[in-house]
Design a protein around this motif. Structure first.
Motif, PDB file in Angstrom:
ATOM      1  N   GLN A 277       0.820  -1.210   0.000  1.00 11.73           N
ATOM      2  CA  GLN A 277       0.000   0.000   0.000  1.00 11.73           C
ATOM      3  C   GLN A 277       0.858   1.267   0.000  1.00 11.73           C
ATOM      4  N   ARG A 278       2.109   1.149   0.414  1.00  7.47           N
ATOM      5  CA  ARG A 278       2.997   2.310   0.490  1.00  7.47           C
ATOM      6  C   ARG A 278       3.763   2.565  -0.809  1.00  7.47           C
ATOM      7  N   ILE A 279       3.878   1.545  -1.633  1.00  7.17           N
ATOM      8  CA  ILE A 279       4.690   1.675  -2.847  1.00  7.17           C
ATOM      9  C   ILE A 279       3.838   2.220  -3.985  1.00  7.17           C
ATOM     10  N   PRO A 280       4.235   3.356  -4.565  1.00  6.54           N
ATOM     11  CA  PRO A 280       3.496   3.870  -5.732  1.00  6.54           C
ATOM     12  C   PRO A 280       3.517   2.848  -6.872  1.00  6.54           C
ATOM     13  N   ALA A 281       2.424   2.753  -7.585  1.00  8.75           N
ATOM     14  CA  ALA A 281       2.277   1.753  -8.643  1.00  8.75           C
ATOM     15  C   ALA A 281       3.420   1.793  -9.672  1.00  8.75           C
ATOM     16  N   PRO A 282       3.858   2.967 -10.162  1.00  4.38           N
ATOM     17  CA  PRO A 282       4.948   2.949 -11.148  1.00  4.38           C
ATOM     18  C   PRO A 282       6.251   2.350 -10.588  1.00  4.38           C
ATOM     19  N   ILE A 283       6.527   2.585  -9.313  1.00  5.21           N
ATOM     20  CA  ILE A 283       7.738   2.039  -8.697  1.00  5.21           C
ATOM     21  C   ILE A 283       7.602   0.528  -8.532  1.00  5.21           C
ATOM     22  N   PHE A 284       6.413   0.068  -8.117  1.00 10.38           N
ATOM     23  CA  PHE A 284       6.235  -1.370  -7.940  1.00 10.38           C
ATOM     24  C   PHE A 284       6.227  -2.100  -9.283  1.00 10.38           C
ATOM     25  N   ALA A 285       5.642  -1.497 -10.300  1.00 10.90           N
ATOM     26  CA  ALA A 285       5.674  -2.110 -11.636  1.00 10.90           C
ATOM     27  C   ALA A 285       7.122  -2.269 -12.097  1.00 10.90           C
ATOM     28  N   SER A 286       7.942  -1.263 -11.864  1.00 11.76           N
ATOM     29  CA  SER A 286       9.355  -1.350 -12.231  1.00 11.76           C
ATOM     30  C   SER A 286      10.048  -2.456 -11.449  1.00 11.76           C
ATOM     31  N   TYR A 287       9.782  -2.550 -10.162  1.00 13.74           N
ATOM     32  CA  TYR A 287      10.368  -3.590  -9.321  1.00 13.74           C
ATOM     33  C   TYR A 287      10.012  -4.982  -9.843  1.00 13.74           C
ATOM     34  N   MET A 288       8.763  -5.146 -10.293  1.00 10.98           N
ATOM     35  CA  MET A 288       8.317  -6.436 -10.810  1.00 10.98           C
ATOM     36  C   MET A 288       8.779  -6.692 -12.232  1.00 10.98           C
ATOM     37  N   GLY A 289       9.169  -5.632 -12.932  1.00 18.09           N
ATOM     38  CA  GLY A 289       9.578  -5.797 -14.327  1.00 18.09           C
ATOM     39  C   GLY A 289       8.401  -5.931 -15.270  1.00 18.09           C
ATOM     40  N   VAL A 290       7.309  -5.231 -14.935  1.00 19.15           N
ATOM     41  CA  VAL A 290       6.117  -5.248 -15.788  1.00 19.15           C
ATOM     42  C   VAL A 290       5.690  -3.817 -16.085  1.00 19.15           C
ATOM     43  N   SER A 291       4.822  -3.672 -17.060  1.00 22.89           N
ATOM     44  CA  SER A 291       4.284  -2.350 -17.368  1.00 22.89           C
ATOM     45  C   SER A 291       3.270  -1.946 -16.293  1.00 22.89           C
ATOM     46  N   LEU A 292       3.012  -0.675 -16.217  1.00 20.86           N
ATOM     47  CA  LEU A 292       2.012  -0.167 -15.275  1.00 20.86           C
ATOM     48  C   LEU A 292       0.639  -0.761 -15.612  1.00 20.86           C
ATOM     49  N   ARG A 293       0.361  -0.912 -16.872  1.00 22.34           N
ATOM     50  CA  ARG A 293      -0.919  -1.491 -17.313  1.00 22.34           C
ATOM     51  C   ARG A 293      -1.053  -2.941 -16.822  1.00 22.34           C
ATOM     52  N   THR A 294       0.031  -3.709 -16.960  1.00 24.10           N
ATOM     53  CA  THR A 294       0.003  -5.105 -16.491  1.00 24.10           C
ATOM     54  C   THR A 294      -0.204  -5.158 -14.987  1.00 24.10           C
ATOM     55  N   LEU A 295       0.499  -4.302 -14.252  1.00 17.37           N
ATOM     56  CA  LEU A 295       0.328  -4.260 -12.797  1.00 17.37           C
ATOM     57  C   LEU A 295      -1.107  -3.935 -12.433  1.00 17.37           C
ATOM     58  N   ARG A 296      -1.692  -2.971 -13.095  1.00 17.90           N
ATOM     59  CA  ARG A 296      -3.083  -2.611 -12.796  1.00 17.90           C
ATOM     60  C   ARG A 296      -4.023  -3.795 -13.055  1.00 17.90           C
ATOM     61  N   GLY A 297      -3.710  -4.609 -14.057  1.00 17.33           N
ATOM     62  CA  GLY A 297      -4.492  -5.825 -14.315  1.00 17.33           C
ATOM     63  C   GLY A 297      -4.381  -6.804 -13.153  1.00 17.33           C
ATOM     64  N   PHE A 298      -3.162  -6.980 -12.606  1.00 16.09           N
ATOM     65  CA  PHE A 298      -2.979  -7.844 -11.441  1.00 16.09           C
ATOM     66  C   PHE A 298      -3.776  -7.308 -10.258  1.00 16.09           C
ATOM     67  N   GLN A 299      -3.705  -5.988 -10.056  1.00 16.51           N
ATOM     68  CA  GLN A 299      -4.406  -5.375  -8.933  1.00 16.51           C
ATOM     69  C   GLN A 299      -5.917  -5.573  -9.075  1.00 16.51           C
ATOM     70  N   HIS A 300      -6.416  -5.377 -10.271  1.00 22.97           N
ATOM     71  CA  HIS A 300      -7.859  -5.530 -10.514  1.00 22.97           C
ATOM     72  C   HIS A 300      -8.291  -6.980 -10.284  1.00 22.97           C
ATOM     73  N   ALA A 301      -7.500  -7.927 -10.778  1.00 26.19           N
ATOM     74  CA  ALA A 301      -7.824  -9.348 -10.605  1.00 26.19           C
ATOM     75  C   ALA A 301      -7.781  -9.740  -9.140  1.00 26.19           C
ATOM     76  N   TYR A 302      -6.861  -9.152  -8.375  1.00 23.18           N
ATOM     77  CA  TYR A 302      -6.736  -9.487  -6.972  1.00 23.18           C
ATOM     78  C   TYR A 302      -7.942  -8.990  -6.184  1.00 23.18           C
ATOM     79  N   ILE A 303      -8.433  -7.823  -6.555  1.00 20.99           N
ATOM     80  CA  ILE A 303      -9.579  -7.223  -5.853  1.00 20.99           C
ATOM     81  C   ILE A 303     -10.872  -7.959  -6.228  1.00 20.99           C
ATOM     82  N   SER A 304     -10.968  -8.401  -7.466  1.00 16.08           N
ATOM     83  CA  SER A 304     -12.193  -9.068  -7.943  1.00 16.08           C
ATOM     84  C   SER A 304     -12.439 -10.389  -7.272  1.00 16.08           C
TER      85      SER A 304
END
Length: 190
Positions: free
Chosen positions: A163-190
């Motif tokens: 919750q503390r890590i901004p999405a662009p920084i976490f996407a970079s850490y994971m090695g994925v695009s911001l769009r891909t990360l948002r897809g993971f986040q959406h799937a996790y919430i659903s």
């Protein structure tokens, strides 16, 4: 030096009984603002940082994009471990992910401290063993699970941190695009 750091040392090395006042001159505590750079690539790396409050991150630039490889939260140490030991120009940068309070120590003070107080070498050895183990585990995890599964693992293991890590920084850490990360986040919430 903060009481927090002193207690952290005593927690990892219970036999360390040196009075805080004797080692305090080796450290400097300061506050840093969000996105403030503490180290930039190609700058001489001569400082190691302990996070009292907040979060720092280690990254390198690749085609003007930040490639985040490590975080340091409260009670964690961070530096460019590739160049801190020998004083060469840094291959990484370090920035504050959020407003933070940090305790710093120069390479010269680090070496003097370890010579004068040998039990602190045990403390730093434990710190570095943990950091190396975590880096190896991240490498194994990246090689053996999907990015989606890594996101689920990280989210369930470090719920407050995610919750503390901004999405662009976490996407970079994971090695994925911001769009891909948002897809993971959406799937996790659903």
């Amino acid at each position: 030096m903060t009481d927090q750091l002193y207690h952290h040392i005593q927690k990892l090395v219970p036999g360390f009984t040196t009075e805080q006042e004797k080692i305090a001159p080796f450290f400097q505590t300061k506050t840093v603002k969000k996105e403030e750079l503490l180290l930039t690539e190609r700058e001489i790396c001569d400082t190691i940082y302990f996070v009292n409050k907040g979060c720092l991150y280690l990254f390198y630039e690749d085609n003007e994009d930040k490639q985040v490889i490590h975080f340091a939260l409260e009670n964690w140490w961070i530096t460019d471990y590739k160049t801190f030991p020998d004083g060469n120009p840094a291959v990484y940068s370090i920035a504050a992910m959020e407003d933070s309070e940090i305790t710093c120590m120069s390479r010269e003070n680090y070496e003097t401290l370890l010579l004068q107080f040998p039990l602190l070498a045990l403390y730093f050895n434990k710190i570095h063993e943990r950091a190396y183990g975590a880096a190896l585990y991240k490498q194994k995890t990246f090689a053996t699970v999907s990015k989606n599964d890594f996101y689920r693992y990280f989210r369930s293991t470090y719920p407050e941190l995610i919750q503390r890590i901004p999405a662009p920084i976490f996407a970079s850490y994971m090695g994925v695009s911001l769009r891909t990360l948002r897809g993971f986040q959406h799937a996790y919430i659903s």
